[in-house]
Design a protein around this motif. Structure first.
Motif, PDB file in Angstrom:
ATOM      1  N   THR A  66       0.890  -1.276  -0.336  1.00  0.00           N
ATOM      2  CA  THR A  66      -0.141  -0.117  -0.245  1.00  0.00           C
ATOM      3  C   THR A  66       0.740   0.932   0.201  1.00  0.00           C
ATOM      4  N   ASP A  67      -0.034   2.477  -0.218  1.00  0.00           N
ATOM      5  CA  ASP A  67       0.671   3.435  -0.198  1.00  0.00           C
ATOM      6  C   ASP A  67       2.059   3.930   1.052  1.00  0.00           C
ATOM      7  N   GLY A  68       2.830   4.481   0.875  1.00  0.00           N
ATOM      8  CA  GLY A  68       4.040   4.424   2.301  1.00  0.00           C
ATOM      9  C   GLY A  68       5.250   3.607   1.883  1.00  0.00           C
ATOM     10  N   ARG A  69       4.429   2.365   1.302  1.00  0.00           N
ATOM     11  CA  ARG A  69       5.488   1.695   1.621  1.00  0.00           C
ATOM     12  C   ARG A  69       6.906   1.617   1.097  1.00  0.00           C
ATOM     13  N   ILE A  70       7.443   0.976   2.137  1.00  0.00           N
ATOM     14  CA  ILE A  70       9.224   1.284   1.780  1.00  0.00           C
ATOM     15  C   ILE A  70       9.623  -0.680   1.160  1.00  0.00           C
ATOM     16  N   LEU A  71      10.267  -0.447  -0.325  1.00  0.00           N
ATOM     17  CA  LEU A  71       9.737  -1.594  -0.929  1.00  0.00           C
ATOM     18  C   LEU A  71      11.844  -1.832  -0.886  1.00  0.00           C
ATOM     19  N   GLY A  72      11.167  -3.662  -0.550  1.00  0.00           N
ATOM     20  CA  GLY A  72      13.236  -4.451  -0.921  1.00  0.00           C
ATOM     21  C   GLY A  72      12.949  -5.013   0.263  1.00  0.00           C
ATOM     22  N   HIS A  73      13.657  -6.770  -0.575  1.00  0.00           N
ATOM     23  CA  HIS A  73      13.625  -7.481   0.382  1.00  0.00           C
ATOM     24  C   HIS A  73      14.699  -8.152   0.717  1.00  0.00           C
ATOM     25  N   GLU A  74      15.863  -7.380  -0.226  1.00  0.00           N
ATOM     26  CA  GLU A  74      17.580  -8.345   0.237  1.00  0.00           C
ATOM     27  C   GLU A  74      18.356  -6.825   1.011  1.00  0.00           C
ATOM     28  N   GLY A  75      19.399  -7.849   1.153  1.00  0.00           N
ATOM     29  CA  GLY A  75      20.258  -6.533   1.790  1.00  0.00           C
ATOM     30  C   GLY A  75      21.131  -7.367   2.742  1.00  0.00           C
ATOM     31  N   VAL A  76      22.461  -6.201   2.673  1.00  0.00           N
ATOM     32  CA  VAL A  76      23.188  -6.442   3.656  1.00  0.00           C
ATOM     33  C   VAL A  76      23.751  -5.468   4.561  1.00  0.00           C
ATOM     34  N   GLY A  77      23.629  -5.228   5.623  1.00  0.00           N
ATOM     35  CA  GLY A  77      24.024  -3.306   5.993  1.00  0.00           C
ATOM     36  C   GLY A  77      24.911  -4.286   7.914  1.00  0.00           C
ATOM     37  N   ILE A  78      25.283  -2.973   8.690  1.00  0.00           N
ATOM     38  CA  ILE A  78      25.512  -3.175   9.768  1.00  0.00           C
ATOM     39  C   ILE A  78      24.276  -2.928  10.618  1.00  0.00           C
ATOM     40  N   ILE A  79      24.591  -3.610  12.318  1.00  0.00           N
ATOM     41  CA  ILE A  79      23.436  -3.527  13.261  1.00  0.00           C
ATOM     42  C   ILE A  79      23.709  -2.169  13.833  1.00  0.00           C
ATOM     43  N   GLU A  80      22.709  -1.722  13.827  1.00  0.00           N
ATOM     44  CA  GLU A  80      22.990  -0.571  14.077  1.00  0.00           C
ATOM     45  C   GLU A  80      21.889  -0.710  15.888  1.00  0.00           C
ATOM     46  N   GLU A  81      20.544  -0.979  16.347  1.00  0.00           N
ATOM     47  CA  GLU A  81      20.948  -1.254  17.460  1.00  0.00           C
ATOM     48  C   GLU A  81      20.032  -2.611  17.680  1.00  0.00           C
ATOM     49  N   VAL A  82      19.960  -3.196  18.992  1.00  0.00           N
ATOM     50  CA  VAL A  82      19.009  -4.236  19.248  1.00  0.00           C
ATOM     51  C   VAL A  82      17.992  -4.674  19.763  1.00  0.00           C
ATOM     52  N   GLY A  83      17.189  -4.893  19.955  1.00  0.00           N
ATOM     53  CA  GLY A  83      16.029  -5.451  21.367  1.00  0.00           C
ATOM     54  C   GLY A  83      16.580  -6.181  22.188  1.00  0.00           C
ATOM     55  N   PRO A  84      15.379  -5.972  23.416  1.00  0.00           N
ATOM     56  CA  PRO A  84      15.852  -6.535  24.289  1.00  0.00           C
ATOM     57  C   PRO A  84      16.406  -8.416  24.362  1.00  0.00           C
ATOM     58  N   SER A  85      15.251  -8.976  24.008  1.00  0.00           N
ATOM     59  CA  SER A  85      15.520 -10.532  23.476  1.00  0.00           C
ATOM     60  C   SER A  85      16.740 -11.272  22.464  1.00  0.00           C
ATOM     61  N   VAL A  86      17.291 -10.624  21.464  1.00  0.00           N
ATOM     62  CA  VAL A  86      17.881 -10.353  20.980  1.00  0.00           C
ATOM     63  C   VAL A  86      19.427 -11.124  20.934  1.00  0.00           C
ATOM     64  N   THR A  87      19.875 -11.994  21.299  1.00  0.00           N
ATOM     65  CA  THR A  87      21.027 -12.564  21.579  1.00  0.00           C
ATOM     66  C   THR A  87      22.215 -13.080  20.906  1.00  0.00           C
ATOM     67  N   ASN A  88      21.178 -13.076  19.575  1.00  0.00           N
ATOM     68  CA  ASN A  88      22.521 -13.381  18.087  1.00  0.00           C
ATOM     69  C   ASN A  88      23.596 -12.451  17.479  1.00  0.00           C
ATOM     70  N   PHE A  89      22.922 -11.248  18.113  1.00  0.00           N
ATOM     71  CA  PHE A  89      23.675 -10.280  16.980  1.00  0.00           C
ATOM     72  C   PHE A  89      23.566  -9.388  18.028  1.00  0.00           C
ATOM     73  N   HIS A  90      24.953  -7.791  18.234  1.00  0.00           N
ATOM     74  CA  HIS A  90      24.912  -7.104  18.543  1.00  0.00           C
ATOM     75  C   HIS A  90      25.367  -5.685  18.140  1.00  0.00           C
ATOM     76  N   ARG A  91      25.327  -4.479  18.469  1.00  0.00           N
ATOM     77  CA  ARG A  91      25.426  -3.803  17.255  1.00  0.00           C
ATOM     78  C   ARG A  91      27.001  -3.934  16.969  1.00  0.00           C
ATOM     79  N   GLY A  92      27.077  -3.553  15.815  1.00  0.00           N
ATOM     80  CA  GLY A  92      27.977  -3.164  15.293  1.00  0.00           C
ATOM     81  C   GLY A  92      28.675  -4.603  14.135  1.00  0.00           C
ATOM     82  N   ASP A  93      27.778  -5.207  14.264  1.00  0.00           N
ATOM     83  CA  ASP A  93      27.908  -6.810  13.764  1.00  0.00           C
ATOM     84  C   ASP A  93      27.054  -6.420  12.133  1.00  0.00           C
ATOM     85  N   ARG A  94      27.628  -6.696  11.083  1.00  0.00           N
ATOM     86  CA  ARG A  94      27.991  -7.264   9.276  1.00  0.00           C
ATOM     87  C   ARG A  94      26.822  -8.745   9.465  1.00  0.00           C
TER      88      ARG A  94
END
Lengths: 350, 350, 350, 350
Positions: free
Chosen positions: A53-81
């Motif tokens: 629908t209108d307003g949606r950001i597209l794209g479902h592929e990507g590589v990046g750097i973790i900026e922030e994680v929620g409190p129950s995330v354990t596999n990743f940390h800020r800065g992980d690629r």
């Protein structure tokens, strides 16, 4: 931040947008460094996917750097690629427990579809522990971004579902990017022959470079006859449908040998006629599948070991903020001899 | 001897016929003690199977006593009581080596089709070592003759191809004899539910006696809705098509759950519309198969151990020379509440 | 004709011998053009295989030309060039019907063991239709003769039983000819790493040339530690035992990761200690197998397509009548850097 | 609250203990309504499991009511009745993604071992979303508590790993509770024969009531001979080791047929001698496994559908605060003809 926002059919816009924030304990915010465009994104832009629908950001592929994680995330940390999977999976519903992540009760293909996607400076990834993969140091981002969707799709829907085995004769009908991904990953099982069928000689040439043993241009409408000749009248062991239209589905029906597998990858918009009056006694298996990305860890190992170099599918590169040009190139792929078009964030902006 | 000879559509005849003789070293001549009639025989009599020509003895099911064997036969000797498989297999071609006996290069379904069949006092069985099975002492012939075709067909094409597992929800669409054979053999894998769909309440009642957990009469055209209700909207894990017409194939498409298997048993005379626009992303597997009778030894063990009593499918019995009456009864099955109709040789004649 | 005849431990003799004749309808007589020597032949010569008695012609590997066939043979004719399988299979017993040809009720490993073998000018092959394979025109005989035993053994007992998959870490313990055959065929499934363990640096060097990614010389008794380091303490997914002694079996037990497969190929002469007190909760699968040669048709396709070139294992060639020299070379393999030693019939003699 | 606390070998104590609290976002606190004692608990009490230290609450089986959940738990809410799996799994590590929950990187068998267990009024369950299962309304708690450990153990380690198939001959060596669980769940696959071997006639009688087709009392040391007679010298298709000592492992080695599976369930404290000199060419598969409880959802469906009634294994019932008496009864099982001993919380206490 900036993002590619859908404003209805034919109206994409690269515009300023609010940066995503952690919403649930399992979320992660990822800064995109590399993304790409999928054939599905073109369909969305044409208005073929009403769920977007209108307003949606597209794209479902990507590589990046973790900026922030929620409190129950354990596999990743800020800065992980990380590699972002096109499929989001909670890991705790009945479907996830069967590795059918595509049909996760709280996930599946939602990025750039039901929630905002990866063609942006930042993206929020729900269920991050199950939907992201750590990239090893030194991993090439162009290889990696091919693992968001296209490689697991070709492999799971085409090669695994088609049960490709050493010694097999495999036909791949349609060698656009997805068909080529099926080709590259079919070779992990060492079939004896891989027959590629397409209308476009350029794509067939690429297929040959990637390992196709026989090429069939189907422009003359005689692909079935040609494949039957190549197989001495036996037909193929595996026919991989990588287009999604009745004509290519028909070729698959026409060339499948007794006991063979037809593995559908194509996204179909209309029904097909199944010639079950000919196939009922032929011991055929026909499969459909939305990619589960269950094979992603294996594919990452295959890339790390040098068995797979999917980055070779990349033909064009654009800065992220030139994404509309990238869409234009990808949207006229034949004219540009384009396969995969990669979007790179400008490091200087951060 | 006497035999049921096909003389064109609608013209069967129980008549005197030359007794078969050993033609190749692997042949055996079997004196038939019990035979039966298959739905396919009715199709042949209607003229639907052009391969069957004037003068052919019909029938591909039977139990009998070895009368004579060719010089290379080693598994059998004169006097052995044997089960005749509906599929003849040489055991030495590429297809037989893969257990795809149905597509044997010098066999397959040929009895009562391309060569003379079992509705006769005697029959010649090519490749006897691979196409006959020794019956244990005391085996019931009515149980046994169900293993010529109907039990392995229901089991291999329906249950094995459908990957029925403990805990599954299975739907069987069509509970004529083949559907009931699928039902009986599905229970070998202990599914949690077996939903049977048919137009005929009498057959549904039989299905219930044989273990169906839910019955759906599809006369009102609402079978799909009903099955979806029964499964809480999830659809079934396995849908077994046991009729062979577009309407029943459609029901299977409509009720299949994500990740499910549609196992076709039905003999189709026309194409079907496959709603791949709905199924492409549903992780569906659709299979077709001509019975290989590879499972016959296992089924014989299941009968011997008392796990299966397929003779319960027999509703009517006739002396062999009353075979035209038997055809009439079987041809009007609903009217006679007929399932399988057995033909018995008169022992006194020998 | 001439043949290598066993006259008790340490007493082989290349001597004149009566030419074999058709004995049963399924027999074929094959004129040997290429043969080779197996490690098992060395064991027989040492007297380790009591079943082999005085007067037996040795050898179970070979390629040749059909000289004559019995009346029930249909797959082959005089003049056909054929590969001889080390396993004889009737194709019609319960074991053959399960593709467990190694345990055929009227076959199995009998050539050069219970009946006369292939190290001769001619050999009689029982059940020829199921025990020979037609060689395509132009097939290289050195490639082909590796398919009599060593390639299917490495593949079936090591790779298939070990369930080698793309992305796996595989260890091959012992890289003599059999271990190298496992290595070559493991690559058909594209594992990420193949760690080869041996005492002999020359063999390890060959392994590296054939695709091993890591080499471990086990002379210092620290192979387990080294493999665990290479795998980050995780152990391997597949450990292939290709020697047949307690020490190498122990290495396999020591390096196997949770959920892993130990695939035994080695011929063991004594029991081993299984550390089940450590393994009971590790989700391990341990397999044994006598080669069935069920994979031979696939391997022939892989050779024909150029995926496999097993002839590279051949290091030495001898005329057939120099077979005692060939045995000497093969019996002192390390000294001669010998892998497989091929015997060639002199064409001029016919 | 009260709990059974381990204070060193031979020193269990039912004592007052601090109630557990939510520690991590994925935790749940469960009020135990039904628990039971496992053979492993007896080993712990003897001091055989060094990982269990002074102060540990024992028990890894139970059914109860959710008291409280952490903030990231979404599958469960206060008041839900749940089954507690003996295996704790995070759902997001590499092992969990392969359904090898037993080797979860942050779980596995930890309850009553590395963290406090279920023989208490309350227990904390980490990774609750993946380690608990919702009980349907009306589910019997005695049936359910058998699904915490014993049924999935018998099924996964014995039946699934042993590849039990319709028509098979299965031997279960040891028919204590675990062996009986293997027996009950083996029947889901309809083997033709199930031969039960034990020293105790009472247990054999129970086995017969539960479906064993043949009983062998092994007191005379002739179990192998007896099973070989029963199988006409062929041996069994599947041998399930359900004791964990060399003598029973030896029986399994002695009775396994060519191509057969030995599935180890027993917890072994010492190595065994593997007669690989006899087995190397017999195409045997030997498996070990710590239960993954991946099959628990299927087993719950089988119970709900009435295919399984595991509560029949319960022979004795005690109030939770009489747990020391329960241990005494279970510890002298033969004397009391005890199989499973159930502990019931007194509803009145809450």
């Amino acid at each position: 931040m900036h993002a590619l926002v859908f404003h209805g059919a034919g109206k994409p816009s690269w515009e300023s947008h609010k940066k995503p924030v952690i919403d649930k304990p399992g979320d992660a915010i990822v800064r995109i460094t590399t993304s790409t465009i999928c054939g599905t994104d073109l369909h969305i832009l044409k208005g073929d996917v009403p769920a977007v629908t209108d307003g949606r950001i597209l794209g479902h592929e990507g590589v990046g750097i973790i900026e922030e994680v929620g409190p129950s995330v354990t596999n990743f940390h800020r800065g992980d690629r990380v590699l972002i999977s096109c499929i989001t999976s909670c890991g705790k519903c009945d479907r996830c427990r069967m590795q059918m992540y595509s049909h996760c009760r709280d996930g599946g293909w939602i990025l750039g579809n039901l929630i905002d996607g990866t063609q942006a400076d930042f993206v929020r990834i729900p269920h991050a522990d199950n939907s992201l993969y750590p990239l090893p140091a030194g991993a090439d981002e162009e290889d990696a971004v091919m693992l968001s969707d296209i490689l697991p799709t070709g492999f799971e829907c085409g090669v695994l579902n088609g049960c490709v085995k050493p010694g097999d004769t495999v036909a791949i009908v349609g060698v656009g990017p997805i068909g080529l991904a099926a080709l590259m990953t079919a070779e992990l099982y060492s079939p004896a022959s891989i027959i590629c069928v397409d209308l476009d000689d350029n794509r067939l040439t690429v297929a040959q470079q990637l390992g196709a043993t026989h090429l069939v241009n189907s422009l003359d409408g005689k692909a079935v006859e040609r494949v039957m000749e190549l197989t001495g009248g036996e037909g193929v062991n595996v026919a991989i449908e990588a287009v999604g239209i009745p004509a290519t589905f028909d070729i698959c029906q026409g060339i499948i040998g007794a006991g063979g597998h037809i593995a559908n990858i194509g996204v179909h918009g209309q029904p097909v006629v199944l010639h079950i009056q000919k196939l009922w006694d032929r011991n055929i298996t026909l499969t459909t599948r939305l990619v589960d990305t269950a094979a992603t860890p294996m594919l990452m190992k295959a890339v790390a070991s040098g068995r797979l170099t999917p980055g070779t599918l990349v033909t064009h590169r654009f800065a992220m903020d030139k994404i509309l040009e990238a869409y234009d190139t990808f949207g006229h792929a034949a004219q540009h001899n384009a396969l995969k078009v990669v979007l790179k964030a400008e490091a200087s902006r951060y």
